[in-house]
Design an enzyme around this catalytic site. Structure first.
Site, PDB file in Angstrom:
ATOM      1  N   HIS A   1       0.826  -1.207   0.000  1.00  0.00           N
ATOM      2  CA  HIS A   1       0.000   0.000   0.000  1.00  0.00           C
ATOM      3  C   HIS A   1       0.862   1.259   0.000  1.00  0.00           C
ATOM      4  O   HIS A   1       2.055   1.209   0.287  1.00  0.00           O
ATOM      5  CB  HIS A   1      -0.977   0.026   1.179  1.00  0.00           C
ATOM      6  CG  HIS A   1      -0.357   0.091   2.545  1.00  0.00           C
ATOM      7  ND1 HIS A   1      -0.075  -1.026   3.292  1.00  0.00           N
ATOM      8  CD2 HIS A   1       0.024   1.142   3.314  1.00  0.00           C
ATOM      9  CE1 HIS A   1       0.449  -0.658   4.461  1.00  0.00           C
ATOM     10  NE2 HIS A   1       0.526   0.656   4.504  1.00  0.00           N
TER      11      HIS A   1
ATOM     12  N   GLU B   1      -3.691   3.987   2.152  1.00  0.00           N
ATOM     13  CA  GLU B   1      -3.866   4.286   3.568  1.00  0.00           C
ATOM     14  C   GLU B   1      -3.807   5.802   3.720  1.00  0.00           C
ATOM     15  O   GLU B   1      -2.974   6.451   3.094  1.00  0.00           O
ATOM     16  CB  GLU B   1      -2.714   3.634   4.367  1.00  0.00           C
ATOM     17  CG  GLU B   1      -2.758   3.921   5.859  1.00  0.00           C
ATOM     18  CD  GLU B   1      -1.598   3.266   6.627  1.00  0.00           C
ATOM     19  OE1 GLU B   1      -0.573   2.927   6.010  1.00  0.00           O
ATOM     20  OE2 GLU B   1      -1.751   3.108   7.848  1.00  0.00           O
TER      21      GLU B   1
HETATM   22 CO    CO Z   1       0.998   1.709   6.259  1.00  0.00          CO
END
Ligand code: CO
Length: 134
Positions: A79, A130
């Site tokens: 991510h 995120e």
């Molecule tokens: Co992270």
């Protein structure tokens, strides 16, 4: 809304090998491994001048990255994390625009002790995002 790139997280199949690669081959500053049982990962931080790389390795039985490593046995980019000023405003704006927040849709305390949320990769060009409130 989004600010700096806080980190790029890479799931690794062999933490010792990954640490050696970043330390020795790439010459980066690498932290000691930190076990985060409540997040199901062991994390190593690679400090770069403009951002961080997080090496993620499964910790315990129900690691959230176990499935990713099963699908990507040699590891891979897991991510990206962008900084935001206000996670609750970000969550409202995103859901109002049709983006899906993973889990129960509410921000959680993340691996760095700060509020985070994760956005569905299918809503963002196949990339798990995120957001972290700084
Ligand atoms: Co992270």
């Amino acid at each position: 809304m989004i600010g700096k790139l806080n980190h790029v997280a890479i799931a690794v199949a062999d933490l010792e090998v990954a640490i050696l690669q970043y330390k020795t081959m790439l010459g980066a500053v690498v932290s000691e491994p930190q076990d985060l049982p409540e997040h199901g990962v062991t994390v190593v931080f690679v400090e770069l001048p403009n951002t961080k790389i997080e090496l993620l390795y499964p910790f315990g039985e129900d690691s959230p990255i176990a499935g990713f490593l099963a699908k990507n046995p040699s590891g891979g980019m897991h991510h990206l994390c962008y900084e935001v000023d206000d996670i609750h405003t970000a969550a409202e704006t995103l859901t109002a625009n049709g983006a899906r927040i993973l889990g129960d849709g509410k921000p959680k305390i993340g691996a760095h002790g700060k509020p985070v949320l994760f956005l569905h990769p299918k809503d963002f060009s196949g990339t798990l995002l995120e957001l972290e409130q700084i």
